[in-house]
Design a protein around this motif. Structure first.
Motif, PDB file in Angstrom:
ATOM      1  N   ALA A  38      -9.967  -0.765  20.925  1.00 48.82           N
ATOM      2  CA  ALA A  38      -9.348  -1.370  19.747  1.00 48.82           C
ATOM      3  C   ALA A  38     -10.389  -1.532  18.648  1.00 48.82           C
ATOM      4  O   ALA A  38     -11.578  -1.712  18.910  1.00 48.82           O
ATOM      5  CB  ALA A  38      -8.750  -2.724  20.113  1.00 48.82           C
ATOM      6  N   LEU A  39      -9.928  -1.471  17.414  1.00 49.68           N
ATOM      7  CA  LEU A  39     -10.802  -1.618  16.260  1.00 49.68           C
ATOM      8  C   LEU A  39     -10.832  -3.060  15.776  1.00 49.68           C
ATOM      9  O   LEU A  39      -9.860  -3.807  15.940  1.00 49.68           O
ATOM     10  CB  LEU A  39     -10.326  -0.721  15.121  1.00 49.68           C
ATOM     11  CG  LEU A  39     -10.465   0.784  15.345  1.00 49.68           C
ATOM     12  CD1 LEU A  39      -9.672   1.543  14.290  1.00 49.68           C
ATOM     13  CD2 LEU A  39     -11.924   1.199  15.316  1.00 49.68           C
ATOM     14  N   ARG A  40     -11.932  -3.424  15.170  1.00 45.48           N
ATOM     15  CA  ARG A  40     -12.035  -4.739  14.536  1.00 45.48           C
ATOM     16  C   ARG A  40     -11.179  -4.768  13.266  1.00 45.48           C
ATOM     17  O   ARG A  40     -11.076  -3.793  12.541  1.00 45.48           O
ATOM     18  CB  ARG A  40     -13.510  -5.003  14.193  1.00 45.48           C
ATOM     19  CG  ARG A  40     -13.802  -6.271  13.421  1.00 45.48           C
ATOM     20  CD  ARG A  40     -15.304  -6.527  13.388  1.00 45.48           C
ATOM     21  NE  ARG A  40     -16.047  -5.375  12.897  1.00 45.48           N
ATOM     22  CZ  ARG A  40     -16.318  -5.169  11.609  1.00 45.48           C
ATOM     23  NH1 ARG A  40     -15.902  -6.033  10.689  1.00 45.48           N
ATOM     24  NH2 ARG A  40     -17.020  -4.113  11.234  1.00 45.48           N
ATOM     25  N   GLY A  41     -10.549  -5.898  12.981  1.00 47.81           N
ATOM     26  CA  GLY A  41      -9.782  -6.062  11.755  1.00 47.81           C
ATOM     27  C   GLY A  41      -8.298  -5.810  11.951  1.00 47.81           C
ATOM     28  O   GLY A  41      -7.779  -5.807  13.069  1.00 47.81           O
ATOM     29  N   THR A  42      -7.618  -5.602  10.844  1.00 46.84           N
ATOM     30  CA  THR A  42      -6.167  -5.378  10.844  1.00 46.84           C
ATOM     31  C   THR A  42      -5.848  -4.179   9.962  1.00 46.84           C
ATOM     32  O   THR A  42      -6.673  -3.744   9.159  1.00 46.84           O
ATOM     33  CB  THR A  42      -5.417  -6.606  10.301  1.00 46.84           C
ATOM     34  OG1 THR A  42      -5.876  -6.885   8.960  1.00 46.84           O
ATOM     35  CG2 THR A  42      -5.655  -7.832  11.169  1.00 46.84           C
ATOM     36  N   THR A  43      -4.634  -3.671  10.105  1.00 49.17           N
ATOM     37  CA  THR A  43      -4.224  -2.560   9.256  1.00 49.17           C
ATOM     38  C   THR A  43      -3.959  -3.052   7.834  1.00 49.17           C
ATOM     39  O   THR A  43      -3.721  -4.242   7.608  1.00 49.17           O
ATOM     40  CB  THR A  43      -2.945  -1.892   9.792  1.00 49.17           C
ATOM     41  OG1 THR A  43      -1.863  -2.818   9.731  1.00 49.17           O
ATOM     42  CG2 THR A  43      -3.150  -1.421  11.221  1.00 49.17           C
ATOM     43  N   LEU A  44      -4.002  -2.113   6.906  1.00 53.27           N
ATOM     44  CA  LEU A  44      -3.728  -2.469   5.509  1.00 53.27           C
ATOM     45  C   LEU A  44      -2.275  -2.844   5.287  1.00 53.27           C
ATOM     46  O   LEU A  44      -1.925  -3.422   4.261  1.00 53.27           O
ATOM     47  CB  LEU A  44      -4.094  -1.287   4.603  1.00 53.27           C
ATOM     48  CG  LEU A  44      -5.529  -1.262   4.082  1.00 53.27           C
ATOM     49  CD1 LEU A  44      -5.818   0.061   3.398  1.00 53.27           C
ATOM     50  CD2 LEU A  44      -5.775  -2.413   3.124  1.00 53.27           C
ATOM     51  N   GLY A  45      -1.427  -2.516   6.202  1.00 54.72           N
ATOM     52  CA  GLY A  45      -0.002  -2.810   6.068  1.00 54.72           C
ATOM     53  C   GLY A  45       0.797  -1.761   6.800  1.00 54.72           C
ATOM     54  O   GLY A  45       0.298  -1.096   7.707  1.00 54.72           O
ATOM     55  N   ARG A  46       2.049  -1.611   6.409  1.00 55.48           N
ATOM     56  CA  ARG A  46       2.897  -0.583   7.007  1.00 55.48           C
ATOM     57  C   ARG A  46       3.950  -0.158   5.994  1.00 55.48           C
ATOM     58  O   ARG A  46       4.242  -0.877   5.031  1.00 55.48           O
ATOM     59  CB  ARG A  46       3.578  -1.113   8.278  1.00 55.48           C
ATOM     60  CG  ARG A  46       4.490  -2.304   8.030  1.00 55.48           C
ATOM     61  CD  ARG A  46       5.177  -2.780   9.313  1.00 55.48           C
ATOM     62  NE  ARG A  46       6.005  -3.959   9.085  1.00 55.48           N
ATOM     63  CZ  ARG A  46       7.242  -3.909   8.607  1.00 55.48           C
ATOM     64  NH1 ARG A  46       7.800  -2.753   8.299  1.00 55.48           N
ATOM     65  NH2 ARG A  46       7.933  -5.025   8.417  1.00 55.48           N
ATOM     66  N   LEU A  47       4.499   1.022   6.201  1.00 64.33           N
ATOM     67  CA  LEU A  47       5.563   1.501   5.337  1.00 64.33           C
ATOM     68  C   LEU A  47       6.782   0.590   5.491  1.00 64.33           C
ATOM     69  O   LEU A  47       7.195   0.272   6.601  1.00 64.33           O
ATOM     70  CB  LEU A  47       5.939   2.936   5.727  1.00 64.33           C
ATOM     71  CG  LEU A  47       7.000   3.620   4.866  1.00 64.33           C
ATOM     72  CD1 LEU A  47       6.538   3.744   3.425  1.00 64.33           C
ATOM     73  CD2 LEU A  47       7.348   4.985   5.442  1.00 64.33           C
ATOM     74  N   GLY A  48       7.325   0.160   4.367  1.00 63.81           N
ATOM     75  CA  GLY A  48       8.471  -0.733   4.407  1.00 63.81           C
ATOM     76  C   GLY A  48       8.109  -2.197   4.485  1.00 63.81           C
ATOM     77  O   GLY A  48       8.989  -3.055   4.536  1.00 63.81           O
ATOM     78  N   GLY A  49       6.824  -2.506   4.513  1.00 63.67           N
ATOM     79  CA  GLY A  49       6.378  -3.893   4.570  1.00 63.67           C
ATOM     80  C   GLY A  49       5.321  -4.151   3.524  1.00 63.67           C
ATOM     81  O   GLY A  49       4.817  -3.218   2.875  1.00 63.67           O
TER      82      GLY A  49
END
Length: 248
Positions: free
Chosen positions: A61-72
């Motif tokens: 797993a990578l550190r941090g979070t995703t920038l977001g998601r399509l539709g959100g």
């Protein structure tokens, strides 16, 4: 015992999370080969490969979070989007990988695929004919000569992780290879047009916005039927059908 979380699953492949490890289950050996090779060559942060036993690839797993998601909504700052743009430029400037990727299909092949898909969208009554026709016209601008670059090929915002304003990693490299750099930028900003300027500020060079708009239409037209057939909803707010409507 760590909980098993299904990240994404459909008839072609699945990704599971178990603690700090992701398990990618894919019966297509070639896709796994491409993914491992691309991560080893890419000059940007990628997940560590823990082990591989076909048909499973285990990555950390990578550190941090995703920038977001399509539709959100996007959870990233403007600076984070710019940092992602800089990382994408670094990838595109890298030495070419050995084979074409998803973003490397020829204009002739794409035009034929697009015409066939547009016809199916109308005959199956999945989308209104005028919406399809208008976006097919917009998509034409993407069908032009381009200089090959090292492309990710499926650079959705959910595949880019950040910690604050730092890009900590990019995942899902199975479509990587030589291709059109603007395809990556368009995929990354699909449904998040408000951040295109931030991405381009980090990318650091002028690009043809008409081609970006064209790729938004082209990618969405090609995706709608596949998404429906695999249990996803392209009609959800902010997703592919809204992208198509925004071009009209």
């Amino acid at each position: 015992m760590d909980e098993v979380k299904v990240v994404v699953a459909h008839s072609e492949r699945a990704t599971l999370r178990v603690g700090d490890m992701f398990l990618k289950v894919d019966p297509d050996q070639a896709r796994l080969d491409i993914e491992v090779e691309a991560m080893s060559l890419a000059p940007v942060p990628t997940p560590k490969v823990l082990w591989r036993k076909s048909p499973v690839l285990a990555i950390a797993a990578l550190r941090g979070t995703t920038l977001g998601r399509l539709g959100g909504p996007s959870t990233g700052s403007s600076a984070a989007w710019a940092a992602a743009g800089a990382a994408i430029r670094k990838l595109h400037d890298a030495p070419l990988p050995p084979r074409p990727g998803r973003a490397g299909r020829s204009s002739q092949a794409l035009a034929a695929e697009l015409d066939n898909e547009c016809a199916l969208l109308v005959t199956k009554s999945l989308l209104p004919a005028d919406l399809v026709t208008r976006n097919r016209q917009v998509a034409q601008a993407a069908l032009r000569p381009w200089t090959p670059a090292f492309t990710h090929g499926d650079l959705q915002i959910a595949h880019v992780f950040v910690d604050g304003d730092e890009v900590t990693g990019i995942i899902d490299w199975s479509e990587a290879g030589q291709g059109d750099a603007l395809y990556d930028i368009a995929t990354f900003t699909l449904g998040h047009e408000e951040h295109l300027d931030d991405v381009l500020a980090g990318y650091g060079t002028d690009i043809d916005l008409d081609v970006i708009h064209a790729w938004w239409s082209l990618r969405s037209l090609l995706a709608v039927r596949w998404l429906i057939e695999h249990g996803f909803d392209p009609f959800a707010s902010g997703c592919e059908v809204d992208v198509l409507r925004s071009r009209v």
